[in-house]
Design an enzyme around this catalytic site. Sequence first.
Site, PDB file in Angstrom:
ATOM      1  N   LEU A  21      88.631  58.334  56.968  1.00 54.20           N
ATOM      2  CA  LEU A  21      89.945  58.221  56.340  1.00 54.20           C
ATOM      3  C   LEU A  21      90.731  59.522  56.457  1.00 54.20           C
ATOM      4  O   LEU A  21      91.958  59.518  56.384  1.00 54.20           O
ATOM      5  CB  LEU A  21      89.789  57.852  54.856  1.00 54.20           C
ATOM      6  CG  LEU A  21      89.213  56.462  54.572  1.00 54.20           C
ATOM      7  CD1 LEU A  21      89.013  56.280  53.073  1.00 54.20           C
ATOM      8  CD2 LEU A  21      90.123  55.375  55.126  1.00 54.20           C
ATOM      9  N   GLY A  22      90.028  60.636  56.621  1.00 54.26           N
ATOM     10  CA  GLY A  22      90.692  61.913  56.747  1.00 54.26           C
ATOM     11  C   GLY A  22      89.688  63.042  56.739  1.00 54.26           C
ATOM     12  O   GLY A  22      88.495  62.851  56.463  1.00 54.26           O
ATOM     13  N   GLY A  24      89.548  67.653  56.214  1.00 56.81           N
ATOM     14  CA  GLY A  24      90.261  68.880  55.899  1.00 56.81           C
ATOM     15  C   GLY A  24      89.309  70.041  55.787  1.00 56.81           C
ATOM     16  O   GLY A  24      88.156  69.971  56.235  1.00 56.81           O
ATOM     17  N   ASP A 133      96.982  68.895  38.700  1.00 55.99           N
ATOM     18  CA  ASP A 133      97.277  69.026  40.134  1.00 55.99           C
ATOM     19  C   ASP A 133      98.063  67.813  40.614  1.00 55.99           C
ATOM     20  O   ASP A 133      97.784  67.250  41.669  1.00 55.99           O
ATOM     21  CB  ASP A 133      95.988  69.183  40.934  1.00 55.99           C
ATOM     22  CG  ASP A 133      96.253  69.676  42.365  1.00 55.99           C
ATOM     23  OD1 ASP A 133      97.314  70.297  42.580  1.00 55.99           O
ATOM     24  OD2 ASP A 133      95.424  69.437  43.250  1.00 55.99           O
TER      25      ASP A 133
END
Length: 364
Positions: A21-22, A24, A133
């Site tokens: 999905l991703g 980083g 956040d």
Amino acid sequence: MIPLRSGDPARIGGYRLLGRLGAGGMGVVYLARSTGGALVALEVIQTEHAHDPQFRARFRREVTAARSINTPWATTVPDADTESDTPWLATTYIPGPSLTETITTHGPLPHTLATNLAQALHTIHQTGLIHRDIKPANILLAPNGPRLIDFGIARTLDDTAITARDVVIAVIGPTTDATCEAAIGTYDKAELPLLSVSVGTAEVSTVEHPSYLRTRPDDGGLGLPLLSYLALHTRPHRTALVDDRAAGDYSWNLVRSMATAMRGGDLPSVTVTVPADTRDFGRAVDEVRRSGVRAVVFGGLAPRAALFARELSSAGFTGARLATQPVIDAAFLKRAGEAANGWLLSSAFIDATALPAARPFAAA
């Protein structure tokens, strides 16, 4: 969804990975399916972070915080392993884009979304948590409403401090004097640093508020560059300090501090006060001319500085014309027109690329 890569595992903790999905700096998020058939977003932390005690503590806190939430507005955590060599966290899969992606693609959204987000935050606060956040990337848009994700820096309402061994959060802002004065007490109570780059009020001091750090001079200090100019170019002639009452405490503090410094530095000055309820600067300009000054310092803001500049120009004043940072505004140039030519404006900020000592910071 992106297909799995050759180096990706087939399973993690009993979950079969279906795709990416991703990814980083912290790790990779997979779409996975449990043995019971439920879809989850499974976040796997990179090895180098897993060996960092502070990061692992943060990850444990994220899992604990997320598991304590019982609301339809946030993703649930059906499973996690915070102690393995490769820690991971499984959250309910939300089949929808982030708010960032949606706004980028479709532009502004209906006001009902803001209502739903407010309800979501209210529900989460009732559980005793503050997310801390909230940003578009941490809001997913499901078919039946928004979902909040990433509670990595959430805190309980009973918490009062974050220790150095845990995590230190510096907050940059707020942007105005009034908001700083309203917020500083909350930051003091939470023992969080409030780092301000724009506030100039003298009402908030580091003596009374140990959490506060101001990175620019206070309003009175903005006149220091002007004092240097006047000492070099106008001595021994007098300078008119124009206190525009429409600018409130800003103009009063600036003019008062400059007048005090000029008396101590043998720089003669005269103060001219402009009432807040007038837009006619003719009387102030007449007083300036009668005083026989060679320089004028305007203490107000951009729109009225333009009116004053035009009145000075019409009266044929050719001496030095100075003002401070608030006049550095397109409104001054537009409204003053040709009368803006020749004004000297000082700022509390510099170009970091032009300062040798700051070049490494600017390059980074």
